[in-house]
Write a protein that holds these residues in place. Structure first.
Motif: not given
Length: 135
Positions: A72, A76, A89-90, A93, A101-102, A105
């Motif tokens: 992520y 981003y 951010m992590d 995720y 989402e994976d 990404i």
């Protein structure tokens, strides 16, 4: 740590290897062995992680998930994203696991492969993305 295009330590061959991301290939072996996942928090070098953890103990919370080839924060953010923003951010995720989402990404990773600014380095003279320090 590279400071970007003006880093005189990078050879012409090294520039090509980095530009086509060939230097990431060995991590595929880590994925095949099960030591890494395709998507997850990108690992920091141990000495950099220790420095971040001294200032921000919460930084080790990123270790709740298996490290990934992409993540992520990589799609981003940039290499010079602050450790605090990378942590946020992590954790976003990690806190909301989703195959969708994976997939997003992974698609975004393919997109940034063709964006030269995505490999932007840290400020000249800095060794980490933490604001202002010079080591």
């Amino acid at each position: 740590m590279s400071t970007g295009d003006k880093d005189d330590r990078i050879t012409p061959v090294g520039k090509v290897i980095r530009k086509i991301r060939f230097d990431e290939l060995p991590q595929l072996f880590n994925i095949l062995r099960g030591d890494m996942s395709i998507v997850g928090p990108r690992p920091e070098r141990p000495e950099i992680a220790r420095q971040y953890e001294e200032e921000m103990p919460e930084f080790r919370l990123r270790l709740q998930a298996k490290a990934g080839l992409t993540g992520y924060a990589q799609v981003y953010g940039k290499y010079n994203t602050t450790p605090y923003d990378k942590l946020l951010m992590d954790l976003t995720y990690i806190g909301t696991p989703s195959l969708w989402e994976d997939f997003k990404i992974c698609l975004a990773t393919v997109k940034i492969l063709f964006m030269p600014e995505s490999t932007e380095g840290v400020a000249e003279g800095a060794t980490t993305a933490m604001g202002g320090e010079k080591h």
